[in-house]
Design a protein around this motif. Structure first.
Motif, short mmCIF file in Angstrom:
data_model
loop_
_atom_site.label_atom_id
_atom_site.label_comp_id
_atom_site.label_asym_id
_atom_site.label_seq_id
_atom_site.Cartn_x
_atom_site.Cartn_y
_atom_site.Cartn_z
N PHE A 135 -13.74 30.89 26.26
CA PHE A 135 -14.23 31.18 27.77
C PHE A 135 -13.75 30.81 28.94
CE2 PHE A 135 -16.52 28.47 24.51
CZ PHE A 135 -18.14 28.70 24.52
N PHE A 136 -12.27 31.02 29.01
CA PHE A 136 -12.13 30.91 30.22
C PHE A 136 -11.82 32.40 30.77
CE2 PHE A 136 -8.29 32.87 32.52
CZ PHE A 136 -8.22 32.74 33.59
N ASP A 137 -11.96 33.55 30.05
CA ASP A 137 -12.32 34.88 30.21
C ASP A 137 -13.84 35.19 30.33
OD1 ASP A 137 -10.04 35.81 29.12
OD2 ASP A 137 -10.24 36.06 27.16
N ALA A 138 -14.78 34.11 29.67
CA ALA A 138 -16.16 34.84 30.18
C ALA A 138 -16.68 33.68 31.31
CB ALA A 138 -16.80 33.61 29.16
N THR B 254 -11.03 24.25 19.66
CA THR B 254 -9.74 25.28 19.90
C THR B 254 -9.39 25.47 20.61
OG1 THR B 254 -10.80 26.80 19.32
CG2 THR B 254 -11.32 25.81 17.13
N LEU B 255 -8.08 26.33 20.53
CA LEU B 255 -7.57 26.76 21.75
C LEU B 255 -8.02 28.61 21.88
CD1 LEU B 255 -3.93 25.70 21.89
CD2 LEU B 255 -5.84 25.65 23.92
N LYS B 256 -8.89 28.88 21.04
CA LYS B 256 -9.77 30.41 20.32
C LYS B 256 -10.76 30.04 21.86
CE LYS B 256 -9.42 34.56 19.65
NZ LYS B 256 -9.65 35.09 18.14
N GLU B 257 -11.03 29.29 21.11
CA GLU B 257 -12.72 28.79 22.28
C GLU B 257 -12.19 28.47 23.92
OE1 GLU B 257 -14.71 25.05 21.41
OE2 GLU B 257 -13.96 25.67 18.66
N HIS C 89 -13.25 28.05 34.15
CA HIS C 89 -12.11 28.08 33.90
C HIS C 89 -12.12 26.03 33.54
CE1 HIS C 89 -10.93 30.53 37.05
NE2 HIS C 89 -11.76 31.65 35.77
N ASP C 90 -12.76 25.02 34.05
CA ASP C 90 -12.55 23.59 33.85
C ASP C 90 -12.08 23.24 32.29
OD1 ASP C 90 -12.30 20.93 33.69
OD2 ASP C 90 -13.58 20.77 35.20
N ILE C 91 -11.47 23.08 31.35
CA ILE C 91 -11.62 23.04 29.83
C ILE C 91 -10.47 21.84 29.78
CG2 ILE C 91 -11.30 24.40 27.70
CD1 ILE C 91 -11.67 26.70 29.22
N LEU C 92 -11.60 21.17 28.80
CA LEU C 92 -10.97 19.90 28.07
C LEU C 92 -10.91 20.80 26.42
CD1 LEU C 92 -9.65 17.28 27.36
CD2 LEU C 92 -12.03 16.44 27.23
N TYR C 93 -9.46 20.58 25.84
CA TYR C 93 -9.09 20.58 24.34
C TYR C 93 -8.69 19.50 23.99
CZ TYR C 93 -6.39 22.29 20.21
OH TYR C 93 -5.97 22.43 19.16
N ALA C 94 -10.07 19.03 23.54
CA ALA C 94 -9.82 17.56 22.66
C ALA C 94 -10.20 17.63 21.40
CB ALA C 94 -11.55 17.41 23.21
N VAL C 95 -9.09 17.87 21.09
CA VAL C 95 -8.22 17.56 19.69
C VAL C 95 -6.79 17.49 20.28
CG1 VAL C 95 -6.96 18.73 16.98
CG2 VAL C 95 -9.75 19.25 18.38
#
Length: 376
Positions: free
Chosen positions: A71-74, A64-67, A77-83
């Motif tokens: 996690f970005f706030d935590a 989810t983009l909420k995730e 930075h390197d994130i794949l939104y896999a949906v």
């Protein structure tokens, strides 16, 4: 805190087991020579994800983009939104880009790719986009040989987007249960995704990333030639479905629900506990497998499985513990009112989602609260 201090039901993480699972998967991907990008939808927890990153993970996968925001706030930075992205979510994705998140998004159709291009061009943005490949008829994606693969790539490239690569998920591996069948599925997943990447490159499109993964195929893969990264999620906790698939032992399952015996139906051989389907979830994923664990495998307070005892029935806040075969007519003596038990889940992701936080149990017996994310 100690276990006896907790108001049940609670989601309990055995930290030692979790760390062993993390180390096992990281060692496997290191051996195969690929980067590992864990799917953090299983835990949705900063502390769990930090342990994965510290073990060697490179980036994360979210559902989810909420995730992604959390996690970005935590600090990730390197994130794949896999949906597969929908147009109404592109502003949310753009907001993450504007904050400096290295976000990758997913498409598997010309209309979706065009929506990405139209939005990005209007906003002066460039999205990194992966094209989802269907290697097992499980869910979404474009077949490796389909003409639409190149059509989607053309829309993205002509619109100025960065074709970051291809990705696939062999979810049908959950239906298998032998080492050979899992290894074959891992090879099918690998070869299909690599073939799609080769077609894109032959047509003149960049395709730096070839991303594959599911917990069963990641652990069963014998070679990942041509693959650049692996994704897997449920391995961090494992669960009864994964046990039936054959990729973990009961003793590897790191997530359980701590529950308390609140009553009995002695003549039926039942113990009643305060963990119903609101705690365990309604997921009955083992029902179609070789061993049906009902709503969960019962363990003693220390986490040792009590063979034959499962939550065989569940209402919203009540769980029924019974023994397979002959009813246990000594159930009252075996599990007196007030007894604390642990219950291993069918599906760790679904059970975790029932709780706003985890109680992390260290080897010393100390318990610490770890928060869990919610929302889309």
């Amino acid at each position: 805190m100690k276990l006896s201090d907790l108001i049940t039901p609670v989601a309990l993480i055995d930290v030692k087991r979790m760390q062993q699972n993390i180390d096992r998967m990281q060692s496997q991907t290191n051996r195969l020579g690929v980067a590992f990008r864990p799917h953090v939808k299983t835990s949705k927890c900063v502390e769990v994800t930090q342990a994965q990153v510290q073990a060697g993970a490179r980036g994360i996968t979210v559902s989810t983009l909420k995730e992604a925001e959390q996690f970005f706030d935590a600090g990730v930075h390197d994130i794949l939104y896999a949906v597969g992205i929908a147009g109404n979510k592109l502003p949310q994705a753009a907001a993450l880009l504007s904050k400096g998140c290295d976000l990758k998004i997913l498409t598997d159709s010309v209309p979706s790719a065009q929506a990405i291009v139209d939005f990005a061009n209007a906003k002066g943005l460039v999205f990194k986009v992966l094209i989802e490949i269907d290697t097992d008829d499980h869910r979404s994606g474009i077949k490796p040989d389909a003409a639409s693969l190149l059509n989607v790539a053309k829309v993205l490239a002509d619109g100025g987007m960065a074709i970051h690569g291809v990705m696939t998920h062999a979810g049908s591996s959950y239906d298998l249960n032998t080492p050979e069948s899992l290894a074959n599925m891992a090879e099918q997943e690998r070869s299909g995704c690599v073939h799609a990447a080769e077609r894109l490159r032959a047509a003149g499109f960049a395709c730096p990333v070839v991303s594959v993964g599911s917990t069963p195929t990641a652990l069963a893969a014998r070679s990942l030639d041509g693959v650049t990264e692996v994704r897997a999620g449920v391995y961090v906790f494992f669960d009864l479905v994964m046990h039936n698939v054959g990729v973990c032992d009961i003793e590897d399952i790191a997530l359980s629900v701590l529950t308390t015996v609140i009553g009995h139906q002695e003549e039926k051989g039942w113990a009643i506990v305060d963990a119903g389907w609101m705690a365990m979830s309604r997921d009955r994923g083992t029902q179609k497998q070789t061993t049906d664990y009902g709503y969960g495998q019962v363990c003693d307070e220390s986490g040792n499985a009590l063979k034959g005892y499962v939550i065989s029935g569940a209402n919203q806040e009540h769980g029924i513990i019974s023994r397979a075969g002959e009813p246990d007519l000594d159930i009252v003596k075996r599990f007196p009112v007030g007894t604390q038990l642990r219950v291993l889940p069918n599906h760790a992701c679904a059970t975790g989602a029932q709780f706003p936080e985890y109680q992390a149990l260290a080897a010393t017996g100390a318990v610490t609260t770890w928060s869990r994310f919610y929302g889309w």
